[in-house]
Design an enzyme around this catalytic site. Structure first.
Site, mmCIF file in Angstrom:
data_model
loop_
_atom_site.group_PDB
_atom_site.id
_atom_site.type_symbol
_atom_site.label_atom_id
_atom_site.label_comp_id
_atom_site.label_asym_id
_atom_site.label_seq_id
_atom_site.Cartn_x
_atom_site.Cartn_y
_atom_site.Cartn_z
ATOM 1 N N LYS A 117 2.141 -3.349 5.863
ATOM 2 C CA LYS A 117 2.344 -3.226 4.423
ATOM 3 C C LYS A 117 3.819 -2.968 4.089
ATOM 4 C CE LYS A 117 -1.836 -3.984 2.885
ATOM 5 N NZ LYS A 117 -2.124 -5.250 2.181
ATOM 6 N N SER A 171 0.843 -1.203 0.000
ATOM 7 C CA SER A 171 0.000 0.000 0.000
ATOM 8 C C SER A 171 0.871 1.243 0.000
ATOM 9 C CB SER A 171 -0.875 0.022 1.247
ATOM 10 O OG SER A 171 -1.499 1.286 1.383
ATOM 11 N N TYR A 182 -1.173 -0.756 10.204
ATOM 12 C CA TYR A 182 -1.425 -1.132 8.801
ATOM 13 C C TYR A 182 -0.210 -0.732 7.945
ATOM 14 C CZ TYR A 182 -3.751 -1.063 4.181
ATOM 15 O OH TYR A 182 -4.089 -1.264 2.862
HETATM 16 P P1 NAD Z 1 -11.650 -5.590 0.409
HETATM 17 O O1 NAD Z 1 -12.046 -5.456 1.829
HETATM 18 O O2 NAD Z 1 -12.671 -5.360 -0.651
HETATM 19 O O3 NAD Z 1 -10.955 -6.996 0.140
HETATM 20 C C1 NAD Z 1 -10.198 -7.701 1.079
HETATM 21 C C2 NAD Z 1 -10.558 -9.162 0.965
HETATM 22 O O4 NAD Z 1 -9.717 -9.894 1.856
HETATM 23 C C3 NAD Z 1 -12.006 -9.460 1.358
HETATM 24 O O5 NAD Z 1 -12.627 -10.208 0.325
HETATM 25 C C4 NAD Z 1 -11.863 -10.271 2.643
HETATM 26 O O6 NAD Z 1 -12.883 -11.242 2.828
HETATM 27 C C5 NAD Z 1 -10.498 -10.916 2.437
HETATM 28 N N1 NAD Z 1 -9.899 -11.357 3.696
HETATM 29 C C6 NAD Z 1 -9.820 -10.682 4.874
HETATM 30 N N2 NAD Z 1 -9.229 -11.439 5.812
HETATM 31 C C7 NAD Z 1 -8.923 -12.625 5.215
HETATM 32 C C8 NAD Z 1 -8.308 -13.812 5.665
HETATM 33 N N3 NAD Z 1 -7.882 -13.953 6.934
HETATM 34 N N4 NAD Z 1 -8.160 -14.842 4.793
HETATM 35 C C9 NAD Z 1 -8.599 -14.725 3.515
HETATM 36 N N5 NAD Z 1 -9.186 -13.601 3.022
HETATM 37 C C10 NAD Z 1 -9.352 -12.579 3.864
HETATM 38 O O7 NAD Z 1 -10.444 -4.574 0.218
HETATM 39 P P2 NAD Z 1 -9.643 -4.089 -1.062
HETATM 40 O O8 NAD Z 1 -9.674 -2.610 -1.040
HETATM 41 O O9 NAD Z 1 -10.037 -4.828 -2.283
HETATM 42 O O10 NAD Z 1 -8.174 -4.496 -0.593
HETATM 43 C C11 NAD Z 1 -7.409 -5.513 -1.188
HETATM 44 C C12 NAD Z 1 -5.975 -5.327 -0.770
HETATM 45 O O11 NAD Z 1 -5.481 -4.085 -1.245
HETATM 46 C C13 NAD Z 1 -5.760 -5.308 0.745
HETATM 47 O O12 NAD Z 1 -4.558 -5.979 1.061
HETATM 48 C C14 NAD Z 1 -5.629 -3.831 1.050
HETATM 49 O O13 NAD Z 1 -4.909 -3.601 2.221
HETATM 50 C C15 NAD Z 1 -4.895 -3.359 -0.195
HETATM 51 N N6 NAD Z 1 -5.017 -1.929 -0.471
HETATM 52 C C16 NAD Z 1 -6.220 -1.362 -0.694
HETATM 53 C C17 NAD Z 1 -6.292 -0.002 -0.955
HETATM 54 C C18 NAD Z 1 -7.606 0.714 -1.207
HETATM 55 O O14 NAD Z 1 -7.607 1.956 -1.225
HETATM 56 N N7 NAD Z 1 -8.701 0.012 -1.406
HETATM 57 C C19 NAD Z 1 -5.126 0.756 -0.999
HETATM 58 C C20 NAD Z 1 -3.910 0.127 -0.773
HETATM 59 C C21 NAD Z 1 -3.868 -1.227 -0.523
#
Ligand code: NAD
Length: 248
Positions: free
Chosen positions: A159, A140, A155
């Site tokens: 990351k 991230s 967090y």
């Molecule tokens: P999201 O909440 O839509 O997706 C996360 C998924 O991870 C969910 O489907 C959830 O069920 C699954 N999950 C959670 N705990 C779990 C576990 N123990 N085992 C298996 N699956 C599990 O979020 P997103 O925004 O799609 O995020 C995806 C990734 O991208 C994450 O790692 C997040 O930190 C990273 N990220 C997101 C953003 C953003 O702005 N959305 C920015 C930077 C990084």
């Protein structure tokens, strides 16, 4: 097709608005057979079925080593190989340093960092036997700018840990043809930010981003397709910033 005949496992891939699902969908469009892996409540089988009948949905908790190993064993049984792993599962919590409890710390680090290690450990023997593979770790922008808009310091730490873990694995497994790279998304409009930012706040943030908007899940999916494909065959240990220019 960039991923013809490749098998890709995407963790946290079931949420219809999430980065993982967009990645699974785009990889399938490029010819991959995808394994959508997620917690039971996220319905990975349903998500895989929406992408197409030749894909697989598996329940696994990335914080549980035995669960990761069982899911990968099933994926290998069904598809015979694993070419790409996208370590995407992650959770966030918008709190400040002094508010973080030990339980919060464990929860956040467990999913992003321990999960990335356990899932990588689960696929590496298969990739090693195949003499190749691509592991993509979703970190991230929070790791780079020291604090996220929505993630707390734990967090950011998780990351940032993912960046170090990925680079170490890239160095260790490069000689065996296994590439390990990271993507650092900026702020992407997924469920992780749903209800946490007002429309005004989102517009305010968008104004500070050179490309003038928040990211879309497909922006990350496209980067994953690149890192999973042979187009990136000389890339390992890199961090691909996909953030609209947020860090310039
Ligand atoms: P999201 O909440 O839509 O997706 C996360 C998924 O991870 C969910 O489907 C959830 O069920 C699954 N999950 C959670 N705990 C779990 C576990 N123990 N085992 C298996 N699956 C599990 O979020 P997103 O925004 O799609 O995020 C995806 C990734 O991208 C994450 O790692 C997040 O930190 C990273 N990220 C997101 C953003 C953003 O702005 N959305 C920015 C930077 C990084």
């Amino acid at each position: 097709m960039l991923l013809k005949d490749k098998v890709a496992v995407i963790t946290g891939g079931a949420g219809i608005n999430g980065l993982g699902y967009a990645t699974a969908r785009l990889m399938a469009v490029q010819g991959a057979r995808v394994v959508v892996l997620d917690l039971a409540q996220a319905d990975p089988a349903g998500a895989a079925a929406r992408i197409g009948s030749q894909h697989l949905g598996l329940v696994a908790d990335v914080t549980d080593k035995a669960s990761c190993e069982a899911a990968i064993a099933e994926a290998v049984k069904q598809f015979g190989r694993i070419d790409i792993l996208v370590n995407n599962a992650g959770i966030t919590q918008p709190v400040k340093t002094l508010e973080i409890t030990g339980t919060d710390y464990d929860r956040i680090l467990d999913v992003s960092l321990r999960g990335t290690l356990y899932m990588s450990q689960a696929v590496l023997p298969t990739m090693r036997a195949q003499q190749g593979g691509s592991i993509i770790c979703i970190s991230s922008v929070s790791a780079q700018r020291g604090g996220g808009i929505l993630g707390g310091p734990h967090y950011s730490a998780a990351k940032a840990g993912v960046l170090g873990l990925a680079r170490a694995m890239a160095r260790e497994f490069g000689p065996e043809g296994i590439r390990v790279n990271c993507i650092t998304p900026g702020l992407i409009g997924t469920d992780i930010i749903k209800g946490k930012l007002t429309e005004e706040k989102k517009a305010e943030i968008a104004e500070t981003i050179p490309l003038g908007r928040l990211g879309r899940a497909e922006d990350i999916g496209g980067a994953c397709v690149f890192l999973g494909s042979d187009l990136s065959q000389y890339c390992t240990g890199i961090t691909l910033d996909v953030n609209g220019g947020m860090l310039i």
